[in-house]
Design an enzyme around this catalytic site. Sequence first.
Site, PDB file in Angstrom:
ATOM      1  CB  SER A  81      75.213  29.601  52.411  1.00 52.26           C
ATOM      2  OG  SER A  81      76.180  28.969  51.626  1.00 52.26           O
TER       3      SER A  81
ATOM      4  CG  HIS B 168      76.547  30.309  56.348  1.00 50.88           C
ATOM      5  ND1 HIS B 168      77.634  29.479  56.477  1.00 50.88           N
ATOM      6  CD2 HIS B 168      76.400  30.519  55.007  1.00 50.88           C
ATOM      7  CE1 HIS B 168      78.125  29.189  55.280  1.00 50.88           C
ATOM      8  NE2 HIS B 168      77.391  29.816  54.381  1.00 50.88           N
TER       9      HIS B 168
END
Length: 271
Positions: free
Chosen positions: A133, A185
């Site tokens: 991610s 993230h």
Amino acid sequence: MGKPLFHEILQKPATSCIIGLCSVVWFYIQKKNIAYAHVGLSYETAIEGHHWRIITSAFSHISVIHLVFNMSALWSLGVVEQLGHMGLGIKFYLHYTLVLVVLSGILVLGTYHVLIQKYKLDYFRRVTAVGYSCVVFGWMTILSVKQPASKLDLFGFLSLPISFAPFESLIFTSIIVPQASFLGHLSGIIVGYSIAWGLIHGMNNYWAISMLGWIMLVFIFSLKRSGAFDFTFIEIEPVTDPSLPSVGFLVSGDGRTLQMSTLPSGGSELV
């Protein structure tokens, strides 16, 4: 009609290889029943010398939903490889994928360090990050700056404006995958903006190969030193010379006496 899949694979060779690698790693993890704690990145394991986890955590996925989301987004972001006329292209993609993998992992650890040491939030000592991610969010961010009019396609039916995709996806992922690393993230987004705005620049073939070499060295030696994998052909020897005099302190009376002793010079043994 869209382009045949084989034709798109040829246009996105690096993206296709990364998707294949992540899929193979996921299959291996499932087959061997490996827990995410064995491959993921956490502050606790990092300070124990498990630096190799910066790499393994990036390419490992435990949840199939997480894998499909990341690979679907990455496939759409592979358009970066086709934008050589905009200063991007396949070399740019490969060079800065290395940067995103390493720097986003380091930034996650740095954030954990601040939260633990300054704010006494020991919860983050054992929080384990896993998944690609960070890199996906980094490329979303870079593309949102370089080509804000493009779209991000997810799962083949959901399309998001790329200019808002990083933060929309941050919220979306947190909803459908509650275990997903918010800080991971966010770290990818921060590194992505640093690359897109030119704060991190100058990567070329020389620096990319040098960086890859250092990554491989740190990966192998941290595996060896942490005991996670036994490389019998690698020996890490002490730097002290046994032929030199040793210096020590003896406690006597109310003070300490300096003592020097010389070891026999007949030879040395490696145990």
